[in-house]
Design a protein around this motif. Sequence first.
Motif, PDB file in Angstrom:
ATOM      1  N   VAL A  50     -16.023 -16.930 -37.453  1.00 58.48           N
ATOM      2  CA  VAL A  50     -17.296 -16.530 -37.615  1.00 58.48           C
ATOM      3  C   VAL A  50     -18.282 -17.576 -37.724  1.00 58.48           C
ATOM      4  CG1 VAL A  50     -18.564 -15.516 -39.611  1.00 58.48           C
ATOM      5  CG2 VAL A  50     -16.422 -14.729 -39.346  1.00 58.48           C
ATOM      6  N   VAL A  51     -19.499 -17.216 -37.211  1.00 60.13           N
ATOM      7  CA  VAL A  51     -20.729 -18.245 -37.012  1.00 60.13           C
ATOM      8  C   VAL A  51     -21.706 -17.917 -37.736  1.00 60.13           C
ATOM      9  CG1 VAL A  51     -22.016 -19.782 -35.363  1.00 60.13           C
ATOM     10  CG2 VAL A  51     -19.829 -18.890 -34.880  1.00 60.13           C
ATOM     11  N   ARG A  52     -22.159 -18.636 -39.024  1.00 64.01           N
ATOM     12  CA  ARG A  52     -23.337 -18.353 -39.435  1.00 64.01           C
ATOM     13  C   ARG A  52     -24.511 -19.282 -39.238  1.00 64.01           C
ATOM     14  NH1 ARG A  52     -20.406 -18.898 -45.351  1.00 64.01           N
ATOM     15  NH2 ARG A  52     -22.589 -19.169 -45.878  1.00 64.01           N
ATOM     16  N   LEU A  53     -25.551 -18.745 -38.894  1.00 58.72           N
ATOM     17  CA  LEU A  53     -26.829 -19.462 -38.263  1.00 58.72           C
ATOM     18  C   LEU A  53     -27.539 -19.740 -39.754  1.00 58.72           C
ATOM     19  CD1 LEU A  53     -28.542 -20.727 -36.045  1.00 58.72           C
ATOM     20  CD2 LEU A  53     -29.875 -18.370 -36.088  1.00 58.72           C
ATOM     21  N   LEU A  54     -27.747 -21.386 -39.881  1.00 57.58           N
ATOM     22  CA  LEU A  54     -28.294 -21.538 -41.067  1.00 57.58           C
ATOM     23  C   LEU A  54     -29.792 -22.173 -40.954  1.00 57.58           C
ATOM     24  CD1 LEU A  54     -25.261 -23.380 -42.374  1.00 57.58           C
ATOM     25  CD2 LEU A  54     -26.202 -21.123 -43.224  1.00 57.58           C
ATOM     26  N   ALA A  55     -30.039 -22.764 -40.090  1.00 56.28           N
ATOM     27  CA  ALA A  55     -31.284 -23.391 -39.786  1.00 56.28           C
ATOM     28  C   ALA A  55     -31.838 -23.587 -38.296  1.00 56.28           C
ATOM     29  CB  ALA A  55     -31.426 -24.743 -40.481  1.00 56.28           C
ATOM     30  N   VAL A  56     -32.818 -23.522 -37.881  1.00 52.69           N
ATOM     31  CA  VAL A  56     -33.447 -23.968 -36.568  1.00 52.69           C
ATOM     32  C   VAL A  56     -34.591 -24.753 -36.443  1.00 52.69           C
ATOM     33  CG1 VAL A  56     -34.095 -22.592 -34.393  1.00 52.69           C
ATOM     34  CG2 VAL A  56     -32.471 -21.438 -35.780  1.00 52.69           C
ATOM     35  N   ARG A  57     -34.658 -25.816 -35.680  1.00 46.23           N
ATOM     36  CA  ARG A  57     -35.612 -26.568 -35.576  1.00 46.23           C
ATOM     37  C   ARG A  57     -36.092 -26.745 -34.182  1.00 46.23           C
ATOM     38  NH1 ARG A  57     -32.745 -29.870 -39.095  1.00 46.23           N
ATOM     39  NH2 ARG A  57     -32.118 -31.432 -37.263  1.00 46.23           N
ATOM     40  N   GLY A  58     -37.444 -26.385 -33.741  1.00 45.34           N
ATOM     41  CA  GLY A  58     -37.929 -26.555 -32.350  1.00 45.34           C
ATOM     42  C   GLY A  58     -37.816 -25.438 -31.522  1.00 45.34           C
ATOM     43  N   VAL A  59     -36.825 -24.465 -31.554  1.00 43.54           N
ATOM     44  CA  VAL A  59     -36.600 -23.395 -30.975  1.00 43.54           C
ATOM     45  C   VAL A  59     -37.582 -22.033 -31.500  1.00 43.54           C
ATOM     46  CG1 VAL A  59     -34.834 -21.763 -29.956  1.00 43.54           C
ATOM     47  CG2 VAL A  59     -34.312 -23.858 -30.729  1.00 43.54           C
ATOM     48  N   SER A  60     -38.348 -21.678 -30.343  1.00 43.61           N
ATOM     49  CA  SER A  60     -39.100 -20.550 -30.877  1.00 43.61           C
ATOM     50  C   SER A  60     -38.637 -19.171 -29.904  1.00 43.61           C
ATOM     51  CB  SER A  60     -40.514 -20.798 -30.452  1.00 43.61           C
ATOM     52  OG  SER A  60     -40.719 -21.203 -29.212  1.00 43.61           O
ATOM     53  N   GLY A  61     -38.963 -18.163 -30.314  1.00 41.10           N
ATOM     54  CA  GLY A  61     -38.689 -16.741 -29.732  1.00 41.10           C
ATOM     55  C   GLY A  61     -37.429 -16.466 -29.627  1.00 41.10           C
ATOM     56  N   HIS A  62     -36.494 -17.033 -30.595  1.00 43.90           N
ATOM     57  CA  HIS A  62     -34.980 -16.149 -30.719  1.00 43.90           C
ATOM     58  C   HIS A  62     -35.003 -15.397 -31.592  1.00 43.90           C
ATOM     59  CE1 HIS A  62     -34.379 -18.112 -34.795  1.00 43.90           C
ATOM     60  NE2 HIS A  62     -35.511 -19.077 -34.584  1.00 43.90           N
ATOM     61  N   ASP A  63     -33.870 -14.667 -31.552  1.00 46.69           N
ATOM     62  CA  ASP A  63     -33.591 -13.598 -32.533  1.00 46.69           C
ATOM     63  C   ASP A  63     -33.072 -14.253 -33.750  1.00 46.69           C
ATOM     64  OD1 ASP A  63     -30.888 -14.296 -32.322  1.00 46.69           O
ATOM     65  OD2 ASP A  63     -30.483 -12.989 -30.965  1.00 46.69           O
ATOM     66  N   SER A  64     -33.218 -13.378 -34.601  1.00 48.20           N
ATOM     67  CA  SER A  64     -32.973 -13.937 -36.150  1.00 48.20           C
ATOM     68  C   SER A  64     -31.446 -13.714 -36.905  1.00 48.20           C
ATOM     69  CB  SER A  64     -34.231 -13.858 -36.992  1.00 48.20           C
ATOM     70  OG  SER A  64     -34.299 -12.293 -37.491  1.00 48.20           O
ATOM     71  N   PHE A 111     -16.233 -14.177 -33.081  1.00 45.08           N
ATOM     72  CA  PHE A 111     -15.924 -14.218 -31.677  1.00 45.08           C
ATOM     73  C   PHE A 111     -14.371 -14.321 -31.926  1.00 45.08           C
ATOM     74  CE2 PHE A 111     -19.856 -16.724 -31.714  1.00 45.08           C
ATOM     75  CZ  PHE A 111     -20.397 -16.313 -30.513  1.00 45.08           C
ATOM     76  N   THR A 112     -13.469 -13.882 -30.656  1.00 42.20           N
ATOM     77  CA  THR A 112     -11.970 -13.681 -30.640  1.00 42.20           C
ATOM     78  C   THR A 112     -11.713 -14.097 -28.957  1.00 42.20           C
ATOM     79  OG1 THR A 112      -9.979 -12.836 -31.621  1.00 42.20           O
ATOM     80  CG2 THR A 112     -11.611 -11.359 -30.228  1.00 42.20           C
ATOM     81  N   PRO A 113     -10.602 -14.887 -28.856  1.00 42.28           N
ATOM     82  CA  PRO A 113     -10.368 -15.359 -27.404  1.00 42.28           C
ATOM     83  C   PRO A 113     -10.035 -13.717 -26.615  1.00 42.28           C
ATOM     84  CG  PRO A 113      -9.058 -16.480 -29.133  1.00 42.28           C
ATOM     85  CD  PRO A 113      -9.980 -15.441 -30.016  1.00 42.28           C
ATOM     86  N   GLY A 114     -10.608 -13.768 -25.528  1.00 40.85           N
ATOM     87  CA  GLY A 114     -10.424 -12.727 -24.379  1.00 40.85           C
ATOM     88  C   GLY A 114     -11.287 -11.423 -24.649  1.00 40.85           C
ATOM     89  N   GLU A 115     -12.283 -11.596 -25.515  1.00 39.31           N
ATOM     90  CA  GLU A 115     -12.871 -10.194 -25.811  1.00 39.31           C
ATOM     91  C   GLU A 115     -14.692 -10.784 -26.107  1.00 39.31           C
ATOM     92  OE1 GLU A 115     -11.917  -7.342 -26.248  1.00 39.31           O
ATOM     93  OE2 GLU A 115      -9.918  -7.604 -26.191  1.00 39.31           O
ATOM     94  N   PRO A 116     -15.166  -9.687 -25.588  1.00 34.61           N
ATOM     95  CA  PRO A 116     -16.814 -10.061 -25.608  1.00 34.61           C
ATOM     96  C   PRO A 116     -17.086 -10.372 -27.327  1.00 34.61           C
ATOM     97  CG  PRO A 116     -16.294  -7.923 -24.465  1.00 34.61           C
ATOM     98  CD  PRO A 116     -15.077  -8.373 -25.061  1.00 34.61           C
ATOM     99  N   ALA A 117     -18.119 -11.154 -27.264  1.00 36.70           N
ATOM    100  CA  ALA A 117     -18.705 -11.722 -28.666  1.00 36.70           C
ATOM    101  C   ALA A 117     -18.889 -10.484 -29.511  1.00 36.70           C
ATOM    102  CB  ALA A 117     -19.700 -12.542 -28.685  1.00 36.70           C
ATOM    103  N   ALA A 118     -19.034 -10.437 -30.854  1.00 41.54           N
ATOM    104  CA  ALA A 118     -19.584  -9.715 -31.689  1.00 41.54           C
ATOM    105  C   ALA A 118     -20.982 -10.193 -32.194  1.00 41.54           C
ATOM    106  CB  ALA A 118     -18.817  -9.334 -32.680  1.00 41.54           C
ATOM    107  N   GLY A 119     -22.038  -9.729 -31.671  1.00 44.02           N
ATOM    108  CA  GLY A 119     -23.217 -10.561 -31.887  1.00 44.02           C
ATOM    109  C   GLY A 119     -23.424 -11.761 -31.311  1.00 44.02           C
ATOM    110  N   ARG A 120     -24.590 -12.534 -31.366  1.00 43.14           N
ATOM    111  CA  ARG A 120     -24.813 -13.737 -30.556  1.00 43.14           C
ATOM    112  C   ARG A 120     -25.645 -14.624 -31.450  1.00 43.14           C
ATOM    113  NH1 ARG A 120     -29.680 -11.751 -26.562  1.00 43.14           N
ATOM    114  NH2 ARG A 120     -31.200 -11.151 -27.960  1.00 43.14           N
ATOM    115  N   VAL A 121     -25.308 -16.019 -31.116  1.00 46.22           N
ATOM    116  CA  VAL A 121     -25.848 -16.873 -32.103  1.00 46.22           C
ATOM    117  C   VAL A 121     -27.020 -17.688 -31.120  1.00 46.22           C
ATOM    118  CG1 VAL A 121     -25.279 -19.112 -32.912  1.00 46.22           C
ATOM    119  CG2 VAL A 121     -23.302 -17.586 -32.639  1.00 46.22           C
ATOM    120  N   LEU A 122     -28.240 -17.672 -31.634  1.00 42.14           N
ATOM    121  CA  LEU A 122     -29.542 -18.004 -31.496  1.00 42.14           C
ATOM    122  C   LEU A 122     -29.656 -17.291 -30.003  1.00 42.14           C
ATOM    123  CD1 LEU A 122     -31.609 -20.089 -32.689  1.00 42.14           C
ATOM    124  CD2 LEU A 122     -31.035 -21.763 -30.979  1.00 42.14           C
TER     125      LEU A 122
END
Length: 329
Positions: free
Chosen positions: A20-34, A40-51
């Motif tokens: 499980v990946v939790r996005l906590l803070a972003v600096r300098g990046v613009s236009g990303h989803d929130s 993630f689990t090996p061999g499978e497509p991701a559930a959600g996406r990070v930045l």
Amino acid sequence: MDAVVRQIASWQAERRPVTVVRLLAVRGVSGHDSVPLAAFTPGEPAAGRVLSGALDALVAAPVERGQLLELKVDDAAADRCGMSCGGTAQVLVQPADELPQEAWRLIAAREPVCLVTDLDGERAAATRVFTRATIGEIAAGYSNLARLFARGTSEGAVLDGVAATAIWPVPHLVIVGDGLIADALVASAHLLGWSTEVANDAGAADQVGQLASCDGVVVLSHDRAVDGPVLAAALAGDAGYVGALGARHTQSARAEWLAAHGVTDLARVHGPAGLDLGARTPAEIAVAITAEMLAARSGRAPASLRERSGPVHDDGLNAPPPRYPLSSG
């Protein structure tokens, strides 16, 4: 978010390792989803996406213990993911088993939660889960967490020495009645990323009775056989926002119908619905109503920003996140 949680539950049932990946803070990046949560689990497509997917390859591998990371996104990676420029992002990567099962149950039930993970330097320690009913149990030293949660949006932060992730379900708005105002409400809600449903008969009462505290209903119908049962169902259920359009005499007629059917506490009804913005057109009325629902969700008393002193966002959560050594990427 619902799809991510369902996928995590499915993978755990199959005894797969889940990161499980939790996005906590972003600096300098613009236009990303929130979206603050991905898995993630090996061999499978991701559930959600990070930045917007820019960090997926860096955080997808299984981990044995939670860790706070600060990752760099270069301009090329940002461009590939539809963002205007690169920067850095702070994430908490941890095995799904480190998170309380109660959290997944509550999220699946569309209840807002706040995940709070104690930090030992860059390592994750115990994780607790809070709801709107229990967030007040956080000690005074963690008052910023309550303010983060009260925003009513899904986001993360490192505050008061802990990693916090507020997860709010996407609001669902049921509109009872049709016409130009209904159409405008649908458009306004979709602009905010909410889901909507339009109903025109008393059968809507069943749908309204199943709404969660993050959801809302707006009654446009002036037919007592429709608006009466719908309002009664809303007040008997958990809908967080109950709006009723109509003039004062219409509100009185509805109140009389409800009283005759044993419903006398109308404190939750926003009627006439909407903030006093001088709205006249269907689009303006829709904006006034959705703005009132936003205010109700965040617990704010609507006022002009011009009348307030200090920063525009005065919740005390504007300090930059602590810096950690950059990981490769």
